[in-house]
Design a protein around this motif. Sequence first.
Motif, PDB file in Angstrom:
ATOM      1  N   ASN A  23      -3.069  14.475  -6.639  1.00 56.20           N
ATOM      2  CA  ASN A  23      -1.913  14.058  -5.844  1.00 56.20           C
ATOM      3  C   ASN A  23      -0.884  15.166  -5.730  1.00 56.20           C
ATOM      4  O   ASN A  23      -0.282  15.347  -4.678  1.00 56.20           O
ATOM      5  CB  ASN A  23      -1.274  12.799  -6.432  1.00 56.20           C
ATOM      6  N   HIS A  27       0.141  16.384  -2.021  1.00 55.09           N
ATOM      7  CA  HIS A  27       1.386  15.841  -1.495  1.00 55.09           C
ATOM      8  C   HIS A  27       2.628  16.678  -1.742  1.00 55.09           C
ATOM      9  O   HIS A  27       3.644  16.456  -1.088  1.00 55.09           O
ATOM     10  CB  HIS A  27       1.609  14.431  -2.045  1.00 55.09           C
ATOM     11  N   GLN A  59       6.284   8.478  -3.358  1.00 51.48           N
ATOM     12  CA  GLN A  59       6.458   7.114  -2.874  1.00 51.48           C
ATOM     13  C   GLN A  59       5.182   6.326  -3.148  1.00 51.48           C
ATOM     14  O   GLN A  59       4.310   6.225  -2.282  1.00 51.48           O
ATOM     15  CB  GLN A  59       6.766   7.122  -1.368  1.00 51.48           C
ATOM     16  N   PRO A  60       5.034   5.776  -4.366  1.00 52.09           N
ATOM     17  CA  PRO A  60       3.829   5.001  -4.670  1.00 52.09           C
ATOM     18  C   PRO A  60       3.669   3.842  -3.692  1.00 52.09           C
ATOM     19  O   PRO A  60       4.647   3.250  -3.237  1.00 52.09           O
ATOM     20  CB  PRO A  60       4.076   4.480  -6.086  1.00 52.09           C
ATOM     21  N   ARG A  61       2.426   3.564  -3.346  1.00 49.87           N
ATOM     22  CA  ARG A  61       2.143   2.473  -2.420  1.00 49.87           C
ATOM     23  C   ARG A  61       0.812   1.849  -2.811  1.00 49.87           C
ATOM     24  O   ARG A  61       0.070   2.406  -3.606  1.00 49.87           O
ATOM     25  CB  ARG A  61       2.085   2.973  -0.977  1.00 49.87           C
ATOM     26  N   THR A  62       0.530   0.718  -2.239  1.00 46.35           N
ATOM     27  CA  THR A  62      -0.761   0.077  -2.437  1.00 46.35           C
ATOM     28  C   THR A  62      -1.565   0.270  -1.160  1.00 46.35           C
ATOM     29  O   THR A  62      -1.244  -0.321  -0.126  1.00 46.35           O
ATOM     30  CB  THR A  62      -0.590  -1.423  -2.735  1.00 46.35           C
ATOM     31  N   PRO A  63      -2.578   1.135  -1.200  1.00 43.45           N
ATOM     32  CA  PRO A  63      -3.354   1.399   0.007  1.00 43.45           C
ATOM     33  C   PRO A  63      -4.272   0.238   0.371  1.00 43.45           C
ATOM     34  O   PRO A  63      -4.619  -0.590  -0.478  1.00 43.45           O
ATOM     35  CB  PRO A  63      -4.171   2.640  -0.359  1.00 43.45           C
ATOM     36  N   ASP A  64      -4.651   0.206   1.611  1.00 45.32           N
ATOM     37  CA  ASP A  64      -5.629  -0.764   2.094  1.00 45.32           C
ATOM     38  C   ASP A  64      -6.978  -0.446   1.441  1.00 45.32           C
ATOM     39  O   ASP A  64      -7.298   0.722   1.213  1.00 45.32           O
ATOM     40  CB  ASP A  64      -5.739  -0.659   3.625  1.00 45.32           C
ATOM     41  N   GLU A  67      -9.059   2.414   2.908  1.00 42.27           N
ATOM     42  CA  GLU A  67      -8.580   3.794   2.922  1.00 42.27           C
ATOM     43  C   GLU A  67      -9.344   4.619   1.898  1.00 42.27           C
ATOM     44  O   GLU A  67      -9.784   4.114   0.869  1.00 42.27           O
ATOM     45  CB  GLU A  67      -7.083   3.842   2.613  1.00 42.27           C
ATOM     46  N   GLY A  70      -4.911   7.597  -1.398  1.00 44.89           N
ATOM     47  CA  GLY A  70      -3.733   6.801  -1.656  1.00 44.89           C
ATOM     48  C   GLY A  70      -3.805   5.966  -2.921  1.00 44.89           C
ATOM     49  O   GLY A  70      -2.927   5.156  -3.189  1.00 44.89           O
ATOM     50  N   VAL A  74      -2.108   3.916  -8.123  1.00 51.79           N
ATOM     51  CA  VAL A  74      -2.795   2.677  -8.503  1.00 51.79           C
ATOM     52  C   VAL A  74      -3.646   2.948  -9.753  1.00 51.79           C
ATOM     53  O   VAL A  74      -3.607   2.186 -10.726  1.00 51.79           O
ATOM     54  CB  VAL A  74      -3.668   2.138  -7.347  1.00 51.79           C
TER      55      VAL A  74
END
Length: 108
Positions: A23, A27, A59-64, A67, A70, A74
């Motif tokens: 990451n 990023h 910016q942590p996120r929950t990917p689909d 995908e 990302g 997680v």
Amino acid sequence: MLAATAQAPGLARQATHEALVTNAVRHASTGGSALVLRLEAAGGWLRIEVHDADPRMPQPRTPDVHEESGFGFVLLDALADKWGVRESTIGKAVWAELDTRQGGEPAA
């Protein structure tokens, strides 16, 4: 989730290391500055830190589920006992701590 086996700590360390460094490389806008990986073991804990020169916080996120990327945070959240992000003198550091004691041994 990892099974409670002798291999679990090593697998957790490997996955956390890969998630953090991958990451950071993908990023962080470091302007050509080097990334620094720091490992510290003390009192039954392994701390992994990746420093970069980009001051922007991740910016942590929950990917689909479909995908292909990302999932770094997680995985980090699932595998690390503790983790976070802190500002450093030239950017930021993403860190994770893993309990390396076998089977929940008490700390010395």
